[in-house]
Each structure stands twice: as C-alpha cells, then as structure tokens.
Design an enzyme around this catalytic site. Sequence first.
Site, PDB file in Angstrom:
ATOM      1  N   ASP A  11       0.876  -1.172   0.000  1.00 47.24           N
ATOM      2  CA  ASP A  11       0.000   0.000   0.000  1.00 47.24           C
ATOM      3  C   ASP A  11       0.910   1.217   0.000  1.00 47.24           C
ATOM      4  O   ASP A  11       1.735   1.377   0.906  1.00 47.24           O
ATOM      5  CB  ASP A  11      -0.877   0.015   1.260  1.00 47.24           C
ATOM      6  CG  ASP A  11      -1.878  -1.138   1.277  1.00 47.24           C
ATOM      7  OD1 ASP A  11      -2.446  -1.443   0.221  1.00 47.24           O
ATOM      8  OD2 ASP A  11      -2.069  -1.725   2.353  1.00 47.24           O
ATOM      9  N   ASP A 130     -13.790  -3.968  -1.991  1.00 52.45           N
ATOM     10  CA  ASP A 130     -13.644  -3.832  -0.544  1.00 52.45           C
ATOM     11  C   ASP A 130     -15.019  -4.031   0.085  1.00 52.45           C
ATOM     12  O   ASP A 130     -15.959  -3.295  -0.232  1.00 52.45           O
ATOM     13  CB  ASP A 130     -13.100  -2.444  -0.179  1.00 52.45           C
ATOM     14  CG  ASP A 130     -11.704  -2.199  -0.738  1.00 52.45           C
ATOM     15  OD1 ASP A 130     -10.977  -3.186  -0.977  1.00 52.45           O
ATOM     16  OD2 ASP A 130     -11.344  -1.027  -0.964  1.00 52.45           O
TER      17      ASP A 130
END
Lengths: 265, 204
Positions: A11, A130
């Site tokens: 990330d 998500d």
Amino acid sequence: MLPVRIIPCLDVRDGRVVKGVRFRGLEDQGDPAALALAYEEQGADEVVVLDVTATPEGRGTRLDTVAAVRARLSVPVTVGGGIGEIGDAAALLEAGADKVAVNTAALRRPALLTDLAARFGSQCVVVSLDALARREDRPGVDSGYEVVVLSGTKPVARDAVAWAREAVERGAGEILLTSIDRDGTRSGYELTLLRAVRSAVCVPIVASGGADSPQHMADAVRAGADAVLAASIFHQGNWTVEEVKGALAALGVSVRPGYSEARTP
Amino acid sequence: MTACAPTVTVVRTSTANLASVLTGFERLGCRVHATDDVGDVAAAERLVLPGVGAFAAAQRAIASHGLEDALRERIERGRPTLGICLGMQLMATGSEEASGVCGLGVFEGVVGGYESGEEGWRVPQMGWNLVSPDARCEIVPRGYAYFANSYRLEVAPDGWLPVWCEYAGRFLAAVERGPVVGCQFHPELSGDYGKALLTRWLEA
C-alpha cells in the site's frame, strides 16, 4: 488447480509503503521497489501495488513508483488506485504494470470494465472489491456484505456478491477481495465472504485482509481463494514468503517451488 | 549475462505490458528499443512481439503499421523472434476470440477458449504452471512459468517443437523452431525461470 499464489501487497502513499488497520492509522514500512525485490527473492509469485490515497485525493496512481518497482521486478505487478478511465490504465501498463485493479471508478461506471477488457483482455483487468460485513438489514445488501469505495471510506449500499458477479460479467478477469473488517487485524481472512463470492464467479479470487499465518492462508484456499494477499506479516518480518510457502506445503497446499536450472534436464 | 550486449527490438502494439518486457531484457544486460516501424521490424537483430491485450485489437495495431509481411518474412527465414502470450497466438491462423480476424498464419492453428468454470478450473488461467518441453527443445526449459490467458492452442503445428502444459486438458505452452519461439506464458514475468529462457534465446 494451479499452485496458490502468495502475493505481498504494497500500500503506497507519497512514494512510500504504508500499512494501517482497517485502512486507517497508516505507518511507514519502507521503499516500494526495495521491498518488492526482497519479496521476489523470497519467492513471491506476484506483487500488488495499491496507491491508497489516489482516489480520495482525486488523482491517478503515481507512475514513478510503478516504474521503479517494474525496473527491479521480474514477477507480475498488479497496480490499483485512482484508475478512472482507460487512459489511466494505459499509462500504468506503459509504466510497468501487468494488470490494473479498478475499484471506485468501476462502481461509478461499470462499462469501464468492459472497455478495459476489450482493449487489454480480461486477464489484465482486476476488480478490487472492498467489503464490509453488515449485521443489520440494509437495503440492497442481501449477502450481508456491503461494497465500500474510496479506500474504505464510503459505503455504497451495494451487495458485494452481486457486484462481484456483475463485474465479472462486464469483463473483470480476477477479483481482489478485501474484507475491511479484517484488514490489518491479523484475525484471519473473512471465509464466509470468500465462499459467497466463490460460488458466484469462476474467475480467480485473491483473498485479502486479515492474514496472520499460513494456517489462515490454507483456510482461505479451502474457502475458494486462488491466491492470498498479505501485507503486515511480511512488512513486519513475522514471516518471509519462503517460510509461508514451506508451512503451506506442510499443510497440504500446493505452492510454486523455486527455479533451479541445475535440477531440470 | 551475455558479453556483447545484444540489442532487442520490441514491437509496440499499444496494448502490451511494454515496460515489463523492456526492463526484463535490460536486467539481462541488453540494449532495448521499442518500435512500430516496419523497417526496424524487418532489420531487427532480435525481435519480440509482446502480448497483453485482445486478439483483434493487437492484430489491428500490427496491421495499421503494415508490420504483417515483415513479421511473417523474418519468422519464415528463421531470424530470432520471440512471441509472448498474445504474441504467440498472433502467429497462428486465427482465434475464437475474434472470429473473422486473421493471425499472421506462420503456422496452422486456431486459438480456442477455455470453457468457463469447467470442473472448477478458473478462467482466465492466472498463475504459475509447470511446462514440459519436447526433449529436442533448446530454448524453453522445464519449470514453472507465469500464465495469464483465457485462450490457448491445443495442437502442435507441423515443423515446430512443442512445449506442453496442463490446464483443463493439455495445451501448448510454447513452440520452438530454431531461434523463433512462441510462448503462451510470460517469460518476462517468470522470475528466474524466465531469465533462464530469455538468456538461452539471446544466445540462440
């Protein structure tokens, strides 16, 4: 079935690898290209690079980070974050991505997936989904999992399983399935979510969110994952990819062995 | 590493993962050059036809730059040429992915699609699979290579050495004819296995 892919996830924010819990409280973990190369040398089957602040900040993924990772890496790189249109994907592929992961923009305009598949092929198009568990009844969320966009900040009253099915029908060739509830918590992958999406689609699924051990990864594979993604356990040195693969093999999960020319006729 | 830094020319099809291919050869010490110029394609010492993309779109890109004859001719003459993934499929006669669109036709064969969801096989095939070369192959090694494909060839063309792989049945992982190689998988993304393959091709 192919050997399960072990995928360290980077990330990235402002050119640095970060990691938080449930997408919040991000802390610095190091340089993306150096980490990616270390993971390849440990036996990573693929690397995912997500620019976690691109869409919330209304910009595209930083191409220089992608180019720096690409220059070092000889395993596949999937890149996500801030892909709003086909030109963004083309620029990422030009910079060094092999697959692009689309999230928020695909929900806003699902035809984007069709357009991307027509140009680059489905095998290049990943839908990044998500999902957040919902205990209470919520309109439009029949499976108990709701889609959340903008790096986990905005629930959209859309059923995660139904969206997975539609995304595949529209051209996505892989699903990167992240449980927000489990992200960074090290409590194991969300297996009920995995099973539900597995029964709905036949493209590969990458399980994400909650990994703390090879046992969690083996559980995910048995729930239908083709690949397992993890970040914290690798960044913080709890496990190397090689150790994970050894442990998975001992649990009866097929993993890719390292290549040795001397061993092959 | 090869001593004399060979130059590798990569066809720019505008749908490929170009940077992965270019950096893959750079890491082996090569000079690299991306082009869509027909003269470059004809004259290249070593040429790569890369491939991410849809069959029709890539074929259109090749045709729009007038590269078909130059590609066919260098392959016929046995000049070092490497087709990767879609780049291998484009060497065939055609593909079920795009009916009515002709490939280069340097060998007979129509690229077919996997049946979606057949006995639990995922489509696309995405990941590392074990490839087994014919004993006479000199470039493609045995080992795990990275695939990302929904289509594949199942029949070995005449005059080419086959490299086999299993995924919902046997399919062609690669073909070799001297220094001309087509790979359904991605050597540039196949780690040390891929580096071994590319090194052998550079020396062929």
